[in-house]
Design an enzyme around this catalytic site. Structure first.
Site, PDB file in Angstrom:
ATOM      1  N   CYS A   1      53.756  42.328  51.427  1.00 27.05           N
ATOM      2  CA  CYS A   1      53.008  43.461  51.987  1.00 27.05           C
ATOM      3  C   CYS A   1      53.456  43.814  53.400  1.00 27.05           C
ATOM      4  O   CYS A   1      53.197  44.909  53.879  1.00 27.05           O
ATOM      5  CB  CYS A   1      51.519  43.157  51.962  1.00 27.05           C
ATOM      6  SG  CYS A   1      50.949  42.848  50.286  1.00 27.05           S
TER       7      CYS A   1
ATOM      8  N   ASN B   1      46.667  48.771  45.889  1.00 37.11           N
ATOM      9  CA  ASN B   1      47.571  48.090  46.822  1.00 37.11           C
ATOM     10  C   ASN B   1      48.998  48.231  46.279  1.00 37.11           C
ATOM     11  O   ASN B   1      49.325  47.652  45.245  1.00 37.11           O
ATOM     12  CB  ASN B   1      47.152  46.618  46.908  1.00 37.11           C
ATOM     13  CG  ASN B   1      48.042  45.781  47.805  1.00 37.11           C
ATOM     14  OD1 ASN B   1      49.131  46.197  48.181  1.00 37.11           O
ATOM     15  ND2 ASN B   1      47.582  44.581  48.132  1.00 37.11           N
TER      16      ASN B   1
ATOM     17  N   HIS C   1      48.151  48.274  56.207  1.00 34.23           N
ATOM     18  CA  HIS C   1      48.530  48.039  54.815  1.00 34.23           C
ATOM     19  C   HIS C   1      47.266  48.163  53.974  1.00 34.23           C
ATOM     20  O   HIS C   1      46.216  47.623  54.338  1.00 34.23           O
ATOM     21  CB  HIS C   1      49.143  46.647  54.681  1.00 34.23           C
ATOM     22  CG  HIS C   1      49.169  46.154  53.273  1.00 34.23           C
ATOM     23  ND1 HIS C   1      49.771  46.857  52.266  1.00 34.23           N
ATOM     24  CD2 HIS C   1      48.630  45.026  52.705  1.00 34.23           C
ATOM     25  CE1 HIS C   1      49.601  46.186  51.135  1.00 34.23           C
ATOM     26  NE2 HIS C   1      48.926  45.085  51.369  1.00 34.23           N
TER      27      HIS C   1
HETATM   28  C1  LIG Z   1      39.983  39.444  45.034  1.00 36.81           C
HETATM   29  C2  LIG Z   1      38.650  39.734  45.697  1.00 36.81           C
HETATM   30  C3  LIG Z   1      38.348  41.218  45.583  1.00 36.81           C
HETATM   31  C4  LIG Z   1      37.564  38.947  44.963  1.00 36.81           C
HETATM   32  O1  LIG Z   1      36.349  39.189  45.594  1.00 36.81           O
HETATM   33  P1  LIG Z   1      35.352  38.006  45.850  1.00 36.81           P
HETATM   34  O2  LIG Z   1      34.216  38.578  46.616  1.00 36.81           O
HETATM   35  O3  LIG Z   1      36.098  36.871  46.459  1.00 36.81           O
HETATM   36  O4  LIG Z   1      34.940  37.644  44.424  1.00 36.81           O
HETATM   37  P2  LIG Z   1      33.535  37.089  43.977  1.00 36.81           P
HETATM   38  O5  LIG Z   1      33.368  35.701  44.485  1.00 36.81           O
HETATM   39  O6  LIG Z   1      32.467  38.063  44.331  1.00 36.81           O
HETATM   40  O7  LIG Z   1      33.712  37.109  42.434  1.00 36.81           O
HETATM   41  C5  LIG Z   1      34.527  36.205  41.839  1.00 36.81           C
HETATM   42  C6  LIG Z   1      34.164  36.279  40.367  1.00 36.81           C
HETATM   43  O8  LIG Z   1      34.588  37.547  39.875  1.00 36.81           O
HETATM   44  C7  LIG Z   1      35.427  37.345  38.764  1.00 36.81           C
HETATM   45  N1  LIG Z   1      36.450  38.384  38.767  1.00 36.81           N
HETATM   46  C8  LIG Z   1      37.681  38.336  39.295  1.00 36.81           C
HETATM   47  N2  LIG Z   1      38.318  39.494  39.071  1.00 36.81           N
HETATM   48  C9  LIG Z   1      37.468  40.277  38.385  1.00 36.81           C
HETATM   49  C10 LIG Z   1      37.569  41.590  37.878  1.00 36.81           C
HETATM   50  N3  LIG Z   1      38.667  42.328  38.028  1.00 36.81           N
HETATM   51  N4  LIG Z   1      36.494  42.083  37.238  1.00 36.81           N
HETATM   52  C11 LIG Z   1      35.377  41.389  37.077  1.00 36.81           C
HETATM   53  N5  LIG Z   1      35.229  40.134  37.535  1.00 36.81           N
HETATM   54  C12 LIG Z   1      36.267  39.587  38.193  1.00 36.81           C
HETATM   55  C13 LIG Z   1      35.996  35.974  38.942  1.00 36.81           C
HETATM   56  O9  LIG Z   1      36.388  35.448  37.722  1.00 36.81           O
HETATM   57  C14 LIG Z   1      34.837  35.219  39.543  1.00 36.81           C
HETATM   58  O10 LIG Z   1      33.973  34.880  38.519  1.00 36.81           O
HETATM   59  P3  LIG Z   1      33.184  33.469  38.535  1.00 36.81           P
HETATM   60  O11 LIG Z   1      32.367  33.492  39.771  1.00 36.81           O
HETATM   61  O12 LIG Z   1      32.396  33.500  37.273  1.00 36.81           O
HETATM   62  O13 LIG Z   1      34.251  32.424  38.561  1.00 36.81           O
HETATM   63  C15 LIG Z   1      38.641  39.309  47.185  1.00 36.81           C
HETATM   64  O14 LIG Z   1      38.742  37.913  47.279  1.00 36.81           O
HETATM   65  C16 LIG Z   1      39.710  39.939  47.975  1.00 36.81           C
HETATM   66  O15 LIG Z   1      39.700  41.111  48.212  1.00 36.81           O
HETATM   67  N6  LIG Z   1      40.702  39.135  48.486  1.00 36.81           N
HETATM   68  C17 LIG Z   1      41.841  39.685  49.153  1.00 36.81           C
HETATM   69  C18 LIG Z   1      42.763  40.223  48.137  1.00 36.81           C
HETATM   70  C19 LIG Z   1      43.902  41.010  48.721  1.00 36.81           C
HETATM   71  O16 LIG Z   1      43.706  41.858  49.526  1.00 36.81           O
HETATM   72  N7  LIG Z   1      45.106  40.695  48.269  1.00 36.81           N
HETATM   73  C20 LIG Z   1      46.260  41.369  48.644  1.00 36.81           C
HETATM   74  C21 LIG Z   1      46.617  40.998  50.023  1.00 36.81           C
HETATM   75  S1  LIG Z   1      48.042  41.793  50.517  1.00 36.81           S
END
Ligand SMILES: CC(C)(COP(=O)(O)OP(=O)(O)OC[C@H]1O[C@@H](n2cnc3c(N)ncnc32)[C@H](O)[C@@H]1OP(=O)(O)O)[C@@H](O)C(=O)NCCC(=O)NCCS
Length: 330
Positions: A113, A287, A257
């Site tokens: 990224c 993204n 980004h």
């Molecule tokens: C990925 C992200 C959106 C997840 O959000 P989060 O708040 O950590 O997730 P939560 O803890 O609320 O939810 C996790 C749950 O959702 C589930 N889940 C994951 N992806 C899912 C999707 N697309 N749809 C539905 N549920 C999903 C997981 O399996 C997990 O379930 P569980 O609790 O039963 O195990 C967040 O961590 C994030 O934005 N991280 C940075 C990602 C990023 O920017 N990456 C690129 C960087 S360059």
């Protein structure tokens, strides 16, 4: 020493729009989950065989034309991508060929990224030292064909999109200039956001067993990425401002980004600025990794949000971890 300016900019995204509702048909997810956690409503995914070099070509044509040049005027190509068309060679050489450029230097930068700012930083050095006069810097990605679009890969699959952006760098004799660039890395986090295969550590570098286990797909520890991103973004933005004796209030537009709307909102809060100062198009494109900053910059410029004399700050964070920023007087 010479200064560098951005003389041309262009972007291109595939026409095929994939909405959150479309993803609901492929995996166990919901529009509500995706919008609440990421701000993404839709993204562009190629729907026919396309390389990142093909998207790059279209963005580059616009950037080169805006600079008043033709492809043969370009004397260096730097291509930021983690989705080169082939495992090797890099996609920069494919752009050199497709655009009929001279036998100039052309190479890829694999900094995920942060790749576009890394590439911009390198291009800036070539222009400043007089080694090059017309540098094409590209950020382009095809993410959609490399992600697991089943429920197993849903945490990653909903985030990513395809697209390309490009700029042309030239020497500047006025105020218009890249004021500074800043690049960082912390490899101890390499496996928090990574794709393992194909890997020469294994022999063979890829096997049916590895593919069945899904080890070719990107894997992410979303929480760790989030936690680091909201610290590194403001830190590297302040580094750019402090280097140039500037303050947050001097900035006309921040172009982060486009990782996640919640990350951008958190960065805005930490900097003490309103979301009107933070450019965002993640709702439409998701993204696009190395392509997100040049796409956002090109759109902001087209919308009149980046005008002559404006101070623009670019900032990125991603796999590596890598992070980077650039201060630009437009
Ligand atoms: C990925 C992200 C959106 C997840 O959000 P989060 O708040 O950590 O997730 P939560 O803890 O609320 O939810 C996790 C749950 O959702 C589930 N889940 C994951 N992806 C899912 C999707 N697309 N749809 C539905 N549920 C999903 C997981 O399996 C997990 O379930 P569980 O609790 O039963 O195990 C967040 O961590 C994030 O934005 N991280 C940075 C990602 C990023 O920017 N990456 C690129 C960087 S360059």
């Amino acid at each position: 020493m010479r200064k560098t300016k951005i003389a041309g900019i262009g972007h291109y995204v595939p026409e095929n729009v994939v909405t959150n509702k479309d993803l609901e048909k492929l995996m166990d997810t919901t529009d509500e989950w995706i919008v609440t956690r990421t701000g993404i409503h839709e993204r562009r995914w190629v729907n026919e065989p396309t390389g990142s070099s093909d998207l790059a070509l279209k963005a580059s044509e616009k950037a080169i034309a805006m600079a008043g040049l033709v492809p043969k005027d370009i004397d260096l190509v730097i291509f930021g991508t983690l989705t080169s068309d082939y495992h090797f060679p890099g996609s920069a050489v494919l752009v050199q060929d497709k655009m009929g450029m001279n036998t100039i230097g052309a190479f890829d930068i694999k900094a995920a990224c942060s790749a576009f700012i890394y590439a911009l930083s390198i291009g800036d050095q070539f222009v400043k030292t007089g080694q090059a006069n017309n540098v094409l810097v590209i950020g382009a990605e095809i993410q959609s064909t490399g992600i697991d679009v089943t429920t197993r890969g849903r945490d990653m699959a909903v985030l990513f999109g395809d697209g390309a952006g490009a700029v042309v760098l030239q020497p500047s004799d006025g105020e218009k200039a890249i004021l500074s660039t800043h690049i960082h890395s912390q490899g101890k986090y390499a496996k928090e956001l990574w794709a393992e295969l194909p890997t020469p550590i294994q022999n063979p570098p890829m096997s049916h067993e590895m593919l069945d286990a899904g080890r070719q797909y990107p894997q992410m520890n979303g929480r760790e990425v989030f936690k680091n991103a909201i610290v590194r973004f403001p830190e590297v933005i302040m580094e750019a401002l402090n280097t140039n004796n500037l303050q947050v209030k001097d900035v006309d537009l921040f172009i982060p980004h486009q990782a996640n709307l919640r990350i951008t909102q958190s960065v805005a809060k930490r900097l003490g600025v309103g979301m009107d100062k933070m450019y965002s198009n993640i709702e439409r494109y998701g993204n696009t990794t190395g392509a997100s900053i040049p796409i956002a910059l090109a759109e902001a410029h087209k919308e009149g949000k980046v005008k002559d004399g404006d101070l623009v700050i670019l900032a990125a964070f991603g796999s590596g971890f890598t992070w980077a920023s650039a201060a630009i007087r437009w």
